[in-house]
Design a protein around this motif. Structure first.
Motif, PDB file in Angstrom:
ATOM      1  N   GLU A   4       0.867  -1.188   0.000  1.00 44.12           N
ATOM      2  CA  GLU A   4       0.000   0.000   0.000  1.00 44.12           C
ATOM      3  C   GLU A   4       0.896   1.229   0.000  1.00 44.12           C
ATOM      4  O   GLU A   4       1.764   1.362   0.845  1.00 44.12           O
ATOM      5  CB  GLU A   4      -0.890  -0.040   1.258  1.00 44.12           C
ATOM      6  CG  GLU A   4      -1.667   1.230   1.522  1.00 44.12           C
ATOM      7  CD  GLU A   4      -2.651   1.554   0.407  1.00 44.12           C
ATOM      8  OE1 GLU A   4      -3.639   0.830   0.256  1.00 44.12           O
ATOM      9  OE2 GLU A   4      -2.389   2.531  -0.335  1.00 44.12           O
ATOM     10  N   ASP A   5       0.673   2.122  -0.981  1.00 43.85           N
ATOM     11  CA  ASP A   5       1.569   3.278  -1.074  1.00 43.85           C
ATOM     12  C   ASP A   5       1.082   4.471  -0.249  1.00 43.85           C
ATOM     13  O   ASP A   5       1.830   5.425  -0.080  1.00 43.85           O
ATOM     14  CB  ASP A   5       1.765   3.698  -2.538  1.00 43.85           C
ATOM     15  CG  ASP A   5       0.469   4.028  -3.226  1.00 43.85           C
ATOM     16  OD1 ASP A   5      -0.477   3.216  -3.110  1.00 43.85           O
ATOM     17  OD2 ASP A   5       0.378   5.082  -3.866  1.00 43.85           O
ATOM     18  N   GLU A   6      -0.155   4.431   0.246  1.00 45.48           N
ATOM     19  CA  GLU A   6      -0.618   5.538   1.079  1.00 45.48           C
ATOM     20  C   GLU A   6      -0.262   5.251   2.529  1.00 45.48           C
ATOM     21  O   GLU A   6      -0.826   4.360   3.157  1.00 45.48           O
ATOM     22  CB  GLU A   6      -2.124   5.739   0.913  1.00 45.48           C
ATOM     23  CG  GLU A   6      -2.473   6.332  -0.439  1.00 45.48           C
ATOM     24  CD  GLU A   6      -3.958   6.274  -0.746  1.00 45.48           C
ATOM     25  OE1 GLU A   6      -4.707   7.023  -0.109  1.00 45.48           O
ATOM     26  OE2 GLU A   6      -4.361   5.460  -1.587  1.00 45.48           O
ATOM     27  N   ASP A  17      -2.550  -3.551  -3.055  1.00 46.95           N
ATOM     28  CA  ASP A  17      -3.221  -2.386  -3.642  1.00 46.95           C
ATOM     29  C   ASP A  17      -3.009  -2.416  -5.153  1.00 46.95           C
ATOM     30  O   ASP A  17      -1.954  -2.815  -5.644  1.00 46.95           O
ATOM     31  CB  ASP A  17      -2.620  -1.111  -3.022  1.00 46.95           C
ATOM     32  CG  ASP A  17      -3.388   0.140  -3.405  1.00 46.95           C
ATOM     33  OD1 ASP A  17      -4.575   0.022  -3.780  1.00 46.95           O
ATOM     34  OD2 ASP A  17      -2.802   1.230  -3.338  1.00 46.95           O
ATOM     35  N   MET A  21      -3.327   0.307  -7.406  1.00 47.79           N
ATOM     36  CA  MET A  21      -2.617   1.480  -7.939  1.00 47.79           C
ATOM     37  C   MET A  21      -1.384   1.739  -7.093  1.00 47.79           C
ATOM     38  O   MET A  21      -1.488   2.140  -5.940  1.00 47.79           O
ATOM     39  CB  MET A  21      -3.531   2.712  -7.891  1.00 47.79           C
ATOM     40  CG  MET A  21      -4.823   2.546  -8.664  1.00 47.79           C
ATOM     41  SD  MET A  21      -4.554   2.459 -10.440  1.00 47.79           S
ATOM     42  CE  MET A  21      -4.139   4.168 -10.768  1.00 47.79           C
ATOM     43  N   LYS A  36     -11.959   0.228  -1.860  1.00 45.06           N
ATOM     44  CA  LYS A  36     -11.783   1.401  -0.993  1.00 45.06           C
ATOM     45  C   LYS A  36     -13.006   2.308  -1.100  1.00 45.06           C
ATOM     46  O   LYS A  36     -13.494   2.508  -2.212  1.00 45.06           O
ATOM     47  CB  LYS A  36     -10.540   2.192  -1.414  1.00 45.06           C
ATOM     48  CG  LYS A  36      -9.239   1.558  -1.001  1.00 45.06           C
ATOM     49  CD  LYS A  36      -8.096   2.464  -1.474  1.00 45.06           C
ATOM     50  CE  LYS A  36      -6.754   1.861  -1.075  1.00 45.06           C
ATOM     51  NZ  LYS A  36      -5.628   2.618  -1.610  1.00 45.06           N
TER      52      LYS A  36
HETATM   53 CA    CA Z   1      -2.523   3.207  -4.083  1.00 49.89          CA
END
Ligand code: CA
Length: 229
Positions: A9-11, A53, A55, A102
């Motif tokens: 997860e990049d967030e 995730d 994206m 999400k």
């Molecule tokens: Ca993402």
């Protein structure tokens, strides 16, 4: 023994919140934010399940899923930002075991992780008996193998479990509720569209014309039946 999860997860805010809750739920969590780090990390730590995730910077979740699936049946739960992506994620032969959209609640994700882990191959192997065969499709639980008209075809764990149930009960109608309980567990909290998506994917692997299925038949308003000849 604690199950090891790889959280992709990049967030940062989302990842940190999830990691705290998942660890409180008894999981060991490794976190990766860049798509390029996923496969090396996966190979190094050998997790029991990946939360992925879609994206991501570096390498997309779809490419990662495809790359891992080429060599492994490890359970993968995809995280998508839009429900319109669900068919693409689950339908396009990516082989993810489940997905969440999400925004999702951590409780929902934990329920899905537990359900997917319960159904991982190491547990289903124990339930295996003699291979079942119907309508040219042969399912061998002990070897985790499916052949269609004599040709071996690869199936991810959830689809395998669903197909095995249907073939073992060929000729009988299995209700949607029965199938969801058996494959996703009695505690399954997700929407029932998951079942239809998996049926569609199974058909794409074993029906000559998936739009007009002859083997895996829909019994409208009730459930599904596998043809017994
Ligand atoms: Ca993402």
């Amino acid at each position: 023994m604690r199950n090891k999860l790889l959280l992709v997860e990049d967030e940062r805010a989302i990842a940190e919140g999830l990691a705290i809750t998942l660890e409180a739920e008894g999981f060991e969590v490794a976190w990766v934010a860049d798509g390029r780090e996923v496969i090396p990390t996966y190979q190094r730590i050998r997790p029991d399940l990946i939360v992925l995730d879609l994206m991501l910077p570096g390498m997309s979740g779809t490419d990662i899923c495809r790359a891992i699936r080429a060599s492994s049946d490890i359970p993968i739960i995809m995280v998508t930002a839009r429900s319109s992506e669900v068919d693409r994620v689950v339908g396009l032969e990516l082989g993810a075991d489940d997905y969440v959209t999400k925004p999702f609640s951590t409780r929902e994700l934990v329920a899905r992780i537990r359900a997917v882990l319960r159904r991982a191959p190491s547990t289903t192997i124990l339930g295996g008996g003699a291979p079942a065969e119907a309508s040219g499709v042969r399912v061998d639980r002990l070897r985790h193998e499916v052949s269609v008209d004599g040709e071996e075809v690869a199936f991810p764990p959830k689809e395998f479990e669903l197909l095995a149930l249907l073939v073992e009960n060929a000729g009988r109608v299995l209700t949607r509720g029965q199938l969801i309980d058996e494959v996703w567990g009695h505690g399954y909290v997700g929407d029932t569209k998951t079942l239809d998506v998996h049926v569609r994917r199974i058909r794409s692997r074993l029906e000559p014309d998936p739009q007009h299925p002859t083997r895996l038949q829909t019994v409208r308003g009730v459930g599904y039946r596998f043809a017994d000849r």
